[in-house]
Design a protein around this motif. Sequence first.
Motif, short mmCIF file in Angstrom:
data_model
loop_
_atom_site.label_atom_id
_atom_site.label_comp_id
_atom_site.label_asym_id
_atom_site.label_seq_id
_atom_site.Cartn_x
_atom_site.Cartn_y
_atom_site.Cartn_z
N VAL A 24 0.85 -1.20 0.00
CA VAL A 24 0.00 0.00 0.00
C VAL A 24 0.88 1.25 0.00
CG1 VAL A 24 -1.78 1.27 1.24
CG2 VAL A 24 -1.83 -1.23 1.23
N ARG A 25 0.81 2.00 -1.09
CA ARG A 25 1.65 3.19 -1.20
C ARG A 25 0.88 4.39 -1.74
NH1 ARG A 25 7.22 1.99 -0.84
NH2 ARG A 25 7.62 -0.24 -0.62
N ASP A 26 -0.45 4.30 -1.77
CA ASP A 26 -1.26 5.37 -2.34
C ASP A 26 -1.99 6.19 -1.28
OD1 ASP A 26 -2.87 3.24 -1.62
OD2 ASP A 26 -4.33 3.57 -3.22
N LEU A 27 -1.68 6.01 -0.01
CA LEU A 27 -2.32 6.76 1.06
C LEU A 27 -1.44 7.91 1.53
CD1 LEU A 27 -3.73 3.84 3.27
CD2 LEU A 27 -5.03 5.33 1.75
N GLN A 28 -2.07 9.02 1.85
CA GLN A 28 -1.35 10.15 2.42
C GLN A 28 -1.04 9.88 3.89
OE1 GLN A 28 -0.28 12.98 0.69
NE2 GLN A 28 -0.89 11.64 -1.01
N PRO A 29 0.00 10.49 4.45
CA PRO A 29 0.31 10.27 5.87
C PRO A 29 -0.88 10.55 6.78
CG PRO A 29 2.13 11.40 4.80
CD PRO A 29 1.03 11.34 3.79
N GLY A 30 -1.23 9.56 7.58
CA GLY A 30 -2.35 9.70 8.50
C GLY A 30 -3.69 9.28 7.92
N GLU A 31 -3.77 9.11 6.61
CA GLU A 31 -5.03 8.71 5.97
C GLU A 31 -5.28 7.22 6.24
OE1 GLU A 31 -7.05 8.51 1.49
OE2 GLU A 31 -5.00 9.25 1.78
N VAL A 32 -6.51 6.88 6.65
CA VAL A 32 -6.87 5.51 7.00
C VAL A 32 -7.84 4.95 5.97
CG1 VAL A 32 -7.83 3.98 8.77
CG2 VAL A 32 -6.61 6.06 9.45
N ARG A 33 -7.54 3.74 5.50
CA ARG A 33 -8.44 3.06 4.58
C ARG A 33 -8.86 1.73 5.20
NH1 ARG A 33 -6.00 3.03 -0.82
NH2 ARG A 33 -4.90 1.10 -0.32
N ILE A 34 -10.15 1.45 5.17
CA ILE A 34 -10.68 0.20 5.68
C ILE A 34 -10.86 -0.75 4.50
CG2 ILE A 34 -12.46 -0.92 7.03
CD1 ILE A 34 -10.87 1.25 8.53
N GLU A 35 -10.20 -1.88 4.56
CA GLU A 35 -10.28 -2.87 3.48
C GLU A 35 -10.89 -4.16 4.01
OE1 GLU A 35 -6.37 -3.49 1.96
OE2 GLU A 35 -6.28 -1.57 0.91
N GLY A 36 -11.60 -4.89 3.14
CA GLY A 36 -12.16 -6.17 3.53
C GLY A 36 -13.58 -6.02 4.06
N GLY A 37 -14.25 -7.16 4.27
CA GLY A 37 -15.62 -7.18 4.74
C GLY A 37 -15.75 -7.66 6.15
N LYS A 38 -15.91 -9.00 6.34
CA LYS A 38 -16.06 -9.56 7.68
C LYS A 38 -14.79 -9.45 8.51
CE LYS A 38 -19.65 -12.90 6.40
NZ LYS A 38 -20.03 -14.34 6.39
N LYS A 39 -13.63 -9.46 7.84
CA LYS A 39 -12.35 -9.32 8.53
C LYS A 39 -11.63 -8.07 7.99
CE LYS A 39 -11.70 -14.25 9.46
NZ LYS A 39 -10.78 -15.42 9.31
#
Length: 309
Positions: free
Chosen positions: A251-266
């Motif tokens: 993962v290299r497309d996020l800005q510092p401090g930016e949070v992305r939630i990936e996945g469904g049940k887990k």
Amino acid sequence: MKVLFAGTPDVAVPSLNALVNAGFDVVGVLTREDAPVGRKKVMTPSVVALRATELGLNVIKANKFSEELAQEIKTLEPDVAAVVAFGVILPKYALEIPAHGWINLHFSLLPAWRGAAPVQHAIMNGDDITGASTFRIDEGLDTGAVFGTLTEVLRPEDTAGELLGRLADSGAMLLTQTLSGIDSGALTAVPQSGDISLAPKISLEDARIDWSLPALVIRRRINGVTPAPGAWTVLDGQRFKVAATLPAQDVRDLQPGEVRIEGGKKPRAIVGTGSYGLELATVQPPGKKMMAAADWARGLGSENVRFEA
């Protein structure tokens, strides 16, 4: 050999146990005074005081050295004083009381990481090897001549608490062997040599996460300040603690401090840094207990989150 033991936190307990088990005559245990613990601020003895009481040893409590304390120690007639994380500065007149001086177990390979937080700084610095040293205390900051050392490999996932636990156990044996060598006359202290580095106490501000730094640097800092004082960041104006992370090098497309939630049940909560992403593993949201980051992320759903960089 009559030994005065001086220590306060849990990392000192293995050494106290080892000295007693080895047959040394522990004539007294010097520790800091009772301190307030918990939200209700209940006055509580130190871990060392509790263990010494269980062992039936004489306990002396003090937060600073005084002439009265020196006289009390003199009446015990110790041949040597063994020190593990006592937390009180020893004046020159105190150093002269035991015939063999005050022998300190320090959790670094001196002269590396002299100071109050050697393990924390070793982890944050990315050291491959650390260890412990026994040395005779003098008037300087961890500058005394060294009797013995041991080495310990740092693991990438080591926190300060985990590494301190291992060094407390192995260091207890080193301290016991050192005192035995001093007692028999077989051991001589050697002046320190090599590169000097300092390890001052870690402040709460030191534990704040700067998401603009490279992921590896951030992860080392989080590990180095866990469990105390604990790494933290700011979310919606409130302190948000982070206890463990995993590298997410893809993962290299996020800005510092930016949070992305990936996945469904887990779900995975991945935070941007100055390099690649970091997956949050264990967190403590404001007003909550420590929890798996996946549980926290599950409660967010698709909500966008950003920590202060």
